[in-house]
Design a protein around this motif. Sequence first.
Motif, short mmCIF file in Angstrom:
data_model
loop_
_atom_site.label_atom_id
_atom_site.label_comp_id
_atom_site.label_asym_id
_atom_site.label_seq_id
_atom_site.Cartn_x
_atom_site.Cartn_y
_atom_site.Cartn_z
N LEU A 256 0.85 -1.20 0.00
CA LEU A 256 0.00 0.00 0.00
C LEU A 256 0.88 1.25 0.00
O LEU A 256 0.67 2.19 -0.75
N ALA A 273 -4.64 11.68 0.89
CA ALA A 273 -5.37 10.54 1.45
C ALA A 273 -4.90 10.19 2.86
O ALA A 273 -5.37 9.23 3.47
N SER A 276 -7.37 9.33 5.61
CA SER A 276 -8.05 8.04 5.44
C SER A 276 -7.09 6.90 5.73
O SER A 276 -7.45 5.92 6.38
N LEU A 277 -5.85 7.04 5.24
CA LEU A 277 -4.88 5.97 5.46
C LEU A 277 -4.57 5.83 6.94
O LEU A 277 -4.39 4.73 7.45
N ARG A 279 -6.62 6.48 9.35
CA ARG A 279 -7.78 5.86 9.99
C ARG A 279 -7.65 4.34 9.91
O ARG A 279 -7.89 3.62 10.87
N LEU A 280 -7.24 3.85 8.73
CA LEU A 280 -7.03 2.41 8.57
C LEU A 280 -5.89 1.94 9.47
O LEU A 280 -6.00 0.96 10.19
N ARG A 283 -6.69 1.40 12.99
CA ARG A 283 -7.56 0.27 13.23
C ARG A 283 -6.81 -1.06 13.25
O ARG A 283 -7.22 -2.01 13.90
N VAL A 284 -5.73 -1.14 12.47
CA VAL A 284 -5.00 -2.40 12.37
C VAL A 284 -3.64 -2.32 13.06
O VAL A 284 -2.85 -3.26 12.99
N PHE B 252 -8.55 -6.28 5.89
CA PHE B 252 -7.80 -5.05 5.63
C PHE B 252 -8.33 -4.35 4.38
O PHE B 252 -8.44 -3.14 4.36
N TRP B 255 -11.57 -2.67 5.30
CA TRP B 255 -11.33 -1.50 6.15
C TRP B 255 -10.68 -0.36 5.35
O TRP B 255 -10.93 0.82 5.63
N LEU B 256 -9.86 -0.74 4.37
CA LEU B 256 -9.26 0.29 3.50
C LEU B 256 -10.38 0.99 2.73
O LEU B 256 -10.43 2.23 2.65
N ALA B 259 -12.26 3.22 5.02
CA ALA B 259 -11.50 4.44 5.35
C ALA B 259 -11.69 5.49 4.27
O ALA B 259 -11.73 6.69 4.56
N PHE B 260 -11.82 5.05 3.01
CA PHE B 260 -12.02 5.98 1.91
C PHE B 260 -13.50 6.26 1.63
O PHE B 260 -13.86 6.83 0.63
N ALA B 266 -13.14 12.11 2.30
CA ALA B 266 -12.42 10.85 2.15
C ALA B 266 -12.74 10.21 0.80
O ALA B 266 -11.86 9.69 0.12
N THR B 269 -10.78 12.13 -1.88
CA THR B 269 -9.37 11.74 -1.95
C THR B 269 -9.25 10.31 -2.45
O THR B 269 -8.28 9.96 -3.13
N LEU B 280 -2.27 -1.32 -6.11
CA LEU B 280 -2.21 -2.28 -5.01
C LEU B 280 -3.16 -3.44 -5.28
O LEU B 280 -2.80 -4.61 -5.15
#
Lengths: 356, 356
Positions: A256, A273, A276-277, A279-280, A283-284, B252, B255-256, B259-260, B266, B269, B280
């Motif tokens: 990513l 971004a 947003s990134l 935020r992910l 979470r992980v 993941f 969740w990605l 997030a967007f 969001a 972007t 990706l």
Amino acid sequence: MRQTVISIDAMGGDAGVAAIIGGMAKSARKNSEIRFIVHGAADQITPLLQKKPDLARITVIRDSDKVIAMDEKPSRALRSGKGSSMWNTVESVRDGEAMAAVSCGNTGALMAISMLRLRKMPGVSRPAIAVLWPSRNESGKNIILDMGADIRADANDLLQYAIMGASYARNALGLKRPRIGLLNVGVEETKGRPEIQEAAGLVASVQDSADLDYIGFVEGSDLPSDRVDVIVTDGFTGNVALKASEGTAKLFGDWLREAFNHSFLARLTGLLALRSLKRLKKRVDPRRFNGGVFLGLNGTVVKSHGGADAIGVSAAIKLAFTLAHNDFAEKLAARVASGVEASQDALREASEKDGE
Amino acid sequence: MRQTVISIDAMGGDAGVAAIIGGMAKSARKNSEIRFIVHGAADQITPLLQKKPDLARITVIRDSDKVIAMDEKPSRALRSGKGSSMWNTVESVRDGEAMAAVSCGNTGALMAISMLRLRKMPGVSRPAIAVLWPSRNESGKNIILDMGADIRADANDLLQYAIMGASYARNALGLKRPRIGLLNVGVEETKGRPEIQEAAGLVASVQDSADLDYIGFVEGSDLPSDRVDVIVTDGFTGNVALKASEGTAKLFGDWLREAFNHSFLARLTGLLALRSLKRLKKRVDPRRFNGGVFLGLNGTVVKSHGGADAIGVSAAIKLAFTLAHNDFAEKLAARVASGVEASQDALREASEKDGE
């Protein structure tokens, strides 16, 4: 005011003493009930604590000049580990001056020393390590055990893991009646190894006495599932499944990052971004899931990841605190004792039926 | 011009006959050497083929009105599967009119029918399913087996898997001397179950005769690693590790996406980042890794994911074609035969040493 004392091993982590002290400071800021006994090289700990007077006020330093290395064999740690920071950290729980221990050191050595000094609970033949994993559940976490305390587990061990995992879920995640699944290669009743099929009957038989919902077999893909809270497996399978998932997560994270580094334009959109990134990422973030709890010993020991930074260490301390605050060790012992009774009843019934 | 005939099961996939025909068309466009025998309901296949005259010209339809259901038990598929599209697909390989088979149907039934009709290679006691997994290697792929053909594997089975996996890596990924690792809970020689430790000695002993580099034990985190090409394990562990990794990857990915999708900004972007996100996505797209190859039978059978779309099906067909084009079945049989000899020599030497 109630005080809850946590015993901390300041040595043995890859990130050094500063990460441990940093983690303690973070925990202390959020929690006025917490007190620390910290074991390790006083000449390294003292100057760090002097910079954090609020933390210093609630912390007792116990000097020890011996450190157990990350690659030390458990057998050697047992023979010559006495007086080391790890040994003394566990000893504080044994003596009753602390209610839980946290160490970033060598897992094998920590388990060996913990078993020697705290002893197994009556009725437990193999202790287990329970870990947290990101999930679609409301808490965002599932519990998986055994993560590799022992590579073998027979049906009765798996039953113990189910009972202990349920008790852990109740006390760490606040779930009243945790849902338990046995890890298998399919959800059909006929699937899997004999010990797993036998364990299915045993776990089902203690549902009420152990206050858990047995939901049957689950598959690897259920590790992050919201249809289960606690996933039970032997330490070989658990270790491989978790490390495989971590490895894949890391690969995807790296790719990513690479995708957003591919070109000037990609870097620019990456900046846009970022929120947003992040935020992910939050979470992980593995640091949020840091802390493997040793289950089945007379006392609570939390193994923090060796490379944990202050945020990771504070997550492990929070876990230790939550369990200590909830008198987890006593509750777990009671659960295991009644589980042994219930499963013996179930076994007796089963053998009587066979004899009919 | 050389022609390579692939036998295709048009039925049994979750995405219907159209996905299969779509996959065949994709493969045909990229590959003038390919020919198809497609088994299934002619009244469904014929109209789809009529729309694709280029594909129709290189395809023979074999009508069969019986379909093996996704949830059919393997034992039932064996008893009453004769004449089904799956059965006939395998039969085309047995008869020698096709050089490899592809089916999206039920894995257990496909393995059972393949074992019955193609028979195990001499020297192989348990066939295995080998799958591809995203990796940091140049090819972007690692091979993992067994994915669950059999939940048990002794030291000798693991040795067979190593030899077969190496041959598969040579023929599918073009690696001259594939690096083989045995999946374990640590890389130290003393780690793991007895059969894995025994297998380590056996695999090391056939390195030269089987043209492979044995790199020792690997851990779950090495599934996507670039220090290994083929990861060998029993079918229970392989199945759990891969499904756990898939489950985590899916979490993941979801969740990605979330997030967007979190807010208008969001989403905006996300649109800007679309190119990077697609880069990706392409790299980890499970469709690119579609195709589990059955190893250890007298003939090549590729199991496509049940839910595969045209892109996924064409990846599985490409895999079958590559193996058929390289005369994989014959090369594999020769490797297994010489591997049996070499390992017997090694076992004899070991037992002679013990007797000294």
